[in-house]
Design a protein around this motif. Structure first.
Motif, PDB file in Angstrom:
ATOM      1  N   HIS A 140      -7.533  82.025  50.208  1.00 31.95           N
ATOM      2  CA  HIS A 140      -7.666  83.317  51.236  1.00 31.95           C
ATOM      3  C   HIS A 140      -7.718  84.502  50.280  1.00 31.95           C
ATOM      4  CE1 HIS A 140      -5.612  86.378  53.965  1.00 31.95           C
ATOM      5  NE2 HIS A 140      -6.738  86.207  54.632  1.00 31.95           N
ATOM      6  N   HIS A 176      -5.864  78.143  59.814  1.00 29.41           N
ATOM      7  CA  HIS A 176      -6.770  78.161  58.766  1.00 29.41           C
ATOM      8  C   HIS A 176      -6.995  76.986  58.109  1.00 29.41           C
ATOM      9  CE1 HIS A 176      -3.002  78.809  56.596  1.00 29.41           C
ATOM     10  NE2 HIS A 176      -3.736  77.937  55.712  1.00 29.41           N
ATOM     11  N   MET A 236     -14.517  80.099  61.702  1.00 30.94           N
ATOM     12  CA  MET A 236     -13.234  79.364  62.396  1.00 30.94           C
ATOM     13  C   MET A 236     -13.367  78.888  63.747  1.00 30.94           C
ATOM     14  SD  MET A 236     -11.397  78.238  59.638  1.00 30.94           S
ATOM     15  CE  MET A 236      -9.978  77.647  60.674  1.00 30.94           C
ATOM     16  N   ASP A 254     -11.836  81.784  52.697  1.00 33.50           N
ATOM     17  CA  ASP A 254     -11.625  82.431  54.158  1.00 33.50           C
ATOM     18  C   ASP A 254     -11.448  84.013  54.061  1.00 33.50           C
ATOM     19  OD1 ASP A 254     -10.339  83.303  56.510  1.00 33.50           O
ATOM     20  OD2 ASP A 254      -9.805  81.330  56.836  1.00 33.50           O
ATOM     21  N   ARG A 266     -11.216  86.442  56.257  1.00 36.63           N
ATOM     22  CA  ARG A 266     -10.482  87.051  57.488  1.00 36.63           C
ATOM     23  C   ARG A 266      -9.049  87.705  57.068  1.00 36.63           C
ATOM     24  NH1 ARG A 266      -8.953  82.522  61.289  1.00 36.63           N
ATOM     25  NH2 ARG A 266      -8.441  81.497  59.279  1.00 36.63           N
ATOM     26  N   TRP A 287      -5.351  84.678  59.317  1.00 33.45           N
ATOM     27  CA  TRP A 287      -4.976  83.587  58.254  1.00 33.45           C
ATOM     28  C   TRP A 287      -3.867  82.657  58.865  1.00 33.45           C
ATOM     29  CZ3 TRP A 287      -6.759  80.680  54.260  1.00 33.45           C
ATOM     30  CH2 TRP A 287      -5.939  79.858  53.546  1.00 33.45           C
TER      31      TRP A 287
END
Length: 117
Positions: free
Chosen positions: A50, A44, A100, A33, A35, A40
């Motif tokens: 992350h 998530h 997402m 991920d 972001r 997050w």
């Protein structure tokens, strides 16, 4: 145009969120991920790792090089850029189309770290 993974066509450097949900649930690959931290925290995927896009270069040593990296962001723009960069660097990366936003719409599992969510 991005490079494809060995044995895959260029179109296979992107998969649907439904396919990503299934592969991650089966333990097939590593969900990244990219972001920002506030994104997050709000929601998530439980199995995601992350690393914000802005930190990727300094944290590249955290990436696996022996399994497929499924890259996700909010709607797919940042993850497409990161996927292209990872492919160029030799990582087996695949963009998760729709991000997402699509993950939520497909009822993919999510966690929230925000206390008021």
């Amino acid at each position: 145009m991005s490079q494809a993974l060995p044995g895959r066509s260029p179109s296979e450097s992107e998969i649907s969120v439904e396919e990503a949900i299934g592969r991650v649930a089966a333990g097939d690959g590593w969900l990244l991920d990219v972001r920002e931290p506030h994104e997050w925290r709000s929601a998530h995927a439980p199995d995601a790792h992350h690393i914000p896009m802005s930190e990727l270069l300094s944290r590249q040593d955290e990436l696996p090089d022996d399994e497929t990296i499924y890259v996700i962001c909010h709607v797919g723009g940042r993850s497409r850029s990161v996927t292209d960069a990872l492919l160029a660097a030799g990582y087996p990366a695949v963009n998760v189309a729709g991000g997402m936003l699509a993950w939520h719409a497909a009822d993919g599992p999510v966690l929230s770290l925000d206390e008021d969510n």
